[in-house]
Design a protein around this motif. Structure first.
Motif, PDB file in Angstrom:
ATOM      1  N   LYS A 420      -5.605  -6.991 -14.750  1.00  0.00           N
ATOM      2  CA  LYS A 420      -4.367  -6.324 -15.174  1.00  0.00           C
ATOM      3  C   LYS A 420      -4.307  -6.162 -16.687  1.00  0.00           C
ATOM      4  O   LYS A 420      -3.519  -5.365 -17.199  1.00  0.00           O
ATOM      5  CB  LYS A 420      -3.158  -7.111 -14.684  1.00  0.00           C
ATOM      6  N   LYS A 432      -2.794  -3.765 -11.092  1.00  0.00           N
ATOM      7  CA  LYS A 432      -1.353  -3.989 -10.982  1.00  0.00           C
ATOM      8  C   LYS A 432      -0.825  -3.546  -9.618  1.00  0.00           C
ATOM      9  O   LYS A 432       0.082  -4.172  -9.054  1.00  0.00           O
ATOM     10  CB  LYS A 432      -0.623  -3.244 -12.100  1.00  0.00           C
ATOM     11  N   ASP A 450       2.445 -13.988 -12.029  1.00  0.00           N
ATOM     12  CA  ASP A 450       2.232 -12.671 -11.422  1.00  0.00           C
ATOM     13  C   ASP A 450       3.184 -12.393 -10.264  1.00  0.00           C
ATOM     14  O   ASP A 450       3.204 -11.264  -9.759  1.00  0.00           O
ATOM     15  CB  ASP A 450       0.792 -12.543 -10.917  1.00  0.00           C
TER      16      ASP A 450
END
Length: 716
Positions: A420, A432, A450
């Motif tokens: 990411k 993502k 996350d």
């Protein structure tokens, strides 16, 4: 009735045909004369069938046109033509063969010939080396069967025709088998033969020994969504009718504008009808298969033992993946086979990734799909590959995990989530999207940073287990309807429940207040000190110790009440949704309100004021098949913005000559001609001097021609 020009009728067949159709009885003798001539011509033609005969050509069409007027005399005409074609089908001239077929079709349209007899003859004629005839016969068969089922479906006739088509599919002649498959596919697309029997017979064509028949059958099950392409092309050329109507009111009325307005109105009405039409399912043929597991196993066995082209193997892989994903089949040997092609340099690798994603579903053991994910991670998602290859690999992993989330392990997901922060934007966006997928399905696998901000939807998630089906007996989110309809009742019930809770807590607090008052009184008494004894002070200390013990007992009671309250809220929501689902018939407006409430759950956090961005909560609706664009979707940043593009364009125009009128004078300060000066004047000032070439007189034309010739002479 006065009969004229009888001497011309034997030679003028179209005129005689017209007269016979109007009055058959009056021209019976002329017909018998032509019929005898027809029989004699056929006998002569059979001696040399390979030559063209214009007379027989005209007579055959004449007899077919008037056959319904004299059914007794022409009772044997269809059989005569059928026998003639069967005996000399390969020897006949192409024009004569086409004429005989047209005559038979004309007799069939007049119900003088059964469709099965005509079909048998036409399939025999496929052995002829005549491509135009084959296409003509195929279109006739399709239109004939379609017309027979136009008003109502004739089940008896359809079964007989279908049985004949099914036998022709197993014919030794490749052209006959291919034509039968094409006819059945076309009739299925036209919704004439769209039953399960036709689909399962076309499925047998996938195992034909003829490659063309096999490919045609496989392409039928692959199916291409032609309606979406049409809708895309229509949307590009779509014009707003209101704008055109407003422009037509303001602008000058001309025929061209009226035609354009009518055309736009027709397009608008056509688009409205297309939007209001019921949705069509192009892939319903796969749903009608009787034994999809057996078909998938046979196709895979055929794929392993075949030596055909790579394109044929791709179509077979596509059909197998669709069967596995749609019917949730088990074909474990398919995944190791497709792993061999998962290489970045492989031809058509994106389609193979699409097949791998299509062949994954929830019921496959996670260990089998996990090996596919590891192969993708090792071959695609590595820094030795280009950014596009890495992004495509991450997209493929996301599509596979969307259909089988249990296949992803915690270590692999956290490694992929590290991309990411990759320097290339396409890889970063793909990583993502994978993180956002697992936020809504299995957030416990992600690292804590996350997982994102918790929402009501994530709190309602249940842990996923293999083979577990989360079947709900209520509509999720239906409790919103009860809140909106019965707000006053809910407020009263909430206040009552709060009072009950406050009664318990208030009881304990009352004890605390009493003990505190006693403590203050004892302190004041201690401060006075002179009037109190030591026994009383000791008694006060004992009371303080008892009060602290009471406080310790009441604190855990409050925590237990809060936990119970949160659990009660969850259970109450389920009970309310269950009650609404049972007691009420939900309308379209109710479902809209429920959808809005469910969307809010993905955005609104459990804490007040905590919200998540709407971009992070894209609703992943599971489609029947994987779109190739979802895997090939790579984020590309533009090389430069609008301002830099404008600067580059202007830099390229720097050395270019100025566009427009070029002044050819040697000295720019010298005077110009009146014609050149007229160009800079207002048009209304010189309008009276403008003369069009069409309105010049003959004398002016002569003067202009003379001046032109003089000028040419001077230039020489």
């Amino acid at each position: 009735m006065v009969r004229r020009h009888n001497n011309q009728l034997p030679e003028n067949l179209p005129q005689l045909q017209n007269l016979i159709k109007r009055d058959p009885a009056s021209y019976h003798e002329e017909f018998l004369q032509q019929h005898q001539h027809f029989l004699n011509t056929i006998e002569a033609f059979q001696l040399s069938p390979d030559q063209t005969n214009k007379t027989l050509d005209d007579l055959v069409m004449f007899m077919a046109q008037v056959a319904h007027c004299y059914p007794k005399e022409l009772l044997t005409l269809p059989q005569q033509l059928v026998d003639l074609l069967e005996k000399n089908s390969t020897v006949l001239n192409s024009t004569m063969r086409m004429t005989f077929c047209r005559a038979l079709i004309l007799l069939r349209n007049k119900n003088l010939l059964t469709p099965t007899d005509l079909l048998e003859l036409f399939f025999k004629l496929l052995r002829c080396q005549d491509k135009a005839l084959r296409t003509f016969l195929e279109t006739h068969i399709i239109t004939d069967i379609k017309n027979m089922n136009a008003k109502h479906k004739n089940a008896k006739l359809n079964t007989s025709l279908q049985n004949f088509m099914f036998t022709m599919l197993k014919d030794t002649n490749s052209r006959a088998a291919k034509m039968s498959v094409d006819i059945m596919i076309e009739l299925y697309k036209k919704n004439v033969w769209n039953d399960a029997k036709t689909v399962n017979v076309i499925a047998t064509g996938c195992f034909s020994k003829f490659t063309k028949v096999m490919v045609a059958s496989l392409k039928f099950f692959v199916g291409k969504d032609e309606e979406e392409k049409d809708s895309d092309s229509d949307s590009e050329d779509e014009v707003d009718p209101k704008e055109v109507m407003m422009a037509n009111k303001v602008n000058k009325k001309t025929r061209k504008r009226e035609k354009q307005l009518n055309k736009v109105k027709k397009l608008a009405s056509k688009a409205y009808k297309k939007k209001s039409a019921a949705p069509t399912f192009n892939f319903s043929a796969i749903h009608l298969l009787h034994d999809p597991q057996g078909m998938a196993e046979k196709l895979f066995h055929q794929l392993e033992s075949t030596n055909k082209k790579f394109e044929v193997k791709l179509i077979t892989l596509d059909v197998i993946s669709r069967l596995i994903g749609l019917h949730q089949l088990f074909l474990f040997s398919y995944y190791p086979y497709i792993q061999r092609f998962l290489q970045p340099h492989q031809r058509e690798v994106t389609r193979i990734l699409q097949f791998a994603a299509q062949a994954s579903h929830d019921l496959i053991p996670p260990d089998i799909i996990e090996s596919v994910l590891k192969t993708l991670a090792n071959n695609f998602i590595t820094e030795r590959n280009s950014s596009d290859v890495m992004a495509i690999g991450l997209n493929a992993v996301r599509e596979i995990c969307f259909r089988c989330p249990l296949a992803m392990s915690e270590d692999l997901l956290r490694d992929l989530a590290m991309y990411k922060t990759y320097r290339d934007r396409s890889v970063m966006m793909a990583a993502k999207s994978l993180i956002h997928l697992f936020r809504d399905t299995r957030p416990e696998l992600l690292h804590k940073k996350d997982r994102g901000r918790p929402t009501e939807a994530t709190e309602e998630l249940t842990p996923m287990n293999y083979g577990h089906v989360d079947a709900k007996d209520y509509v999720p989110g239906a409790e919103v309807l009860l809140r909106e309809d019965n707000e006053e009742v809910e407020i009263d019930s909430e206040s009552g429940s709060d009072d009950e809770e406050w009664i318990d807590i208030k009881h304990s607090s009352d004890e605390e207040n009493v003990s505190e008052d006693d403590a203050t009184n004892s302190e004041s008494e201690e401060q006075s000190g002179d009037e109190e004894d030591d026994d009383e002070s000791v008694q006060d200390l004992v009371e303080e110790e008892e009060e602290t013990e009471v406080e310790k007992k009441t604190q855990p009671k409050r925590k237990i009440l809060k936990a119970k309250r949160s659990k009660d809220e969850k259970t109450s929501k389920r009970e309310q949704a269950h009650q609404i689902t049972i007691d009420r018939i939900l309308t379209d407006e109710d479902f809209k309100r429920i959808d809005v409430a469910n969307i809010k759950k993905h955005i609104q956090g459990s804490k007040k004021g905590a919200k998540r961005k709407i971009e992070e909560t894209k609703s992943n609706e599971r489609n029947e098949f994987v779109k190739l664009g979802d895997i090939e979707n790579i984020y590309k940043k533009r090389k430069h913005d609008k301002q830099s593009r404008i600067e580059s364009v202007r830099a390229g125009q720097a050395d270019r000559e100025k566009f427009g009128y070029k002044d050819g004078r040697m000295n720019i300060h010298c005077s110009k001609t009146n014609r050149e000066k007229r160009k800079n004047k207002n048009y209304l000032m010189v309008k009276h001097k403008v003369q069009s070439k069409g309105k010049r007189s003959f004398k002016d034309k002569q003067i202009a021609l003379r001046n032109h010739l003089i000028k040419l002479k001077k230039m020489k």
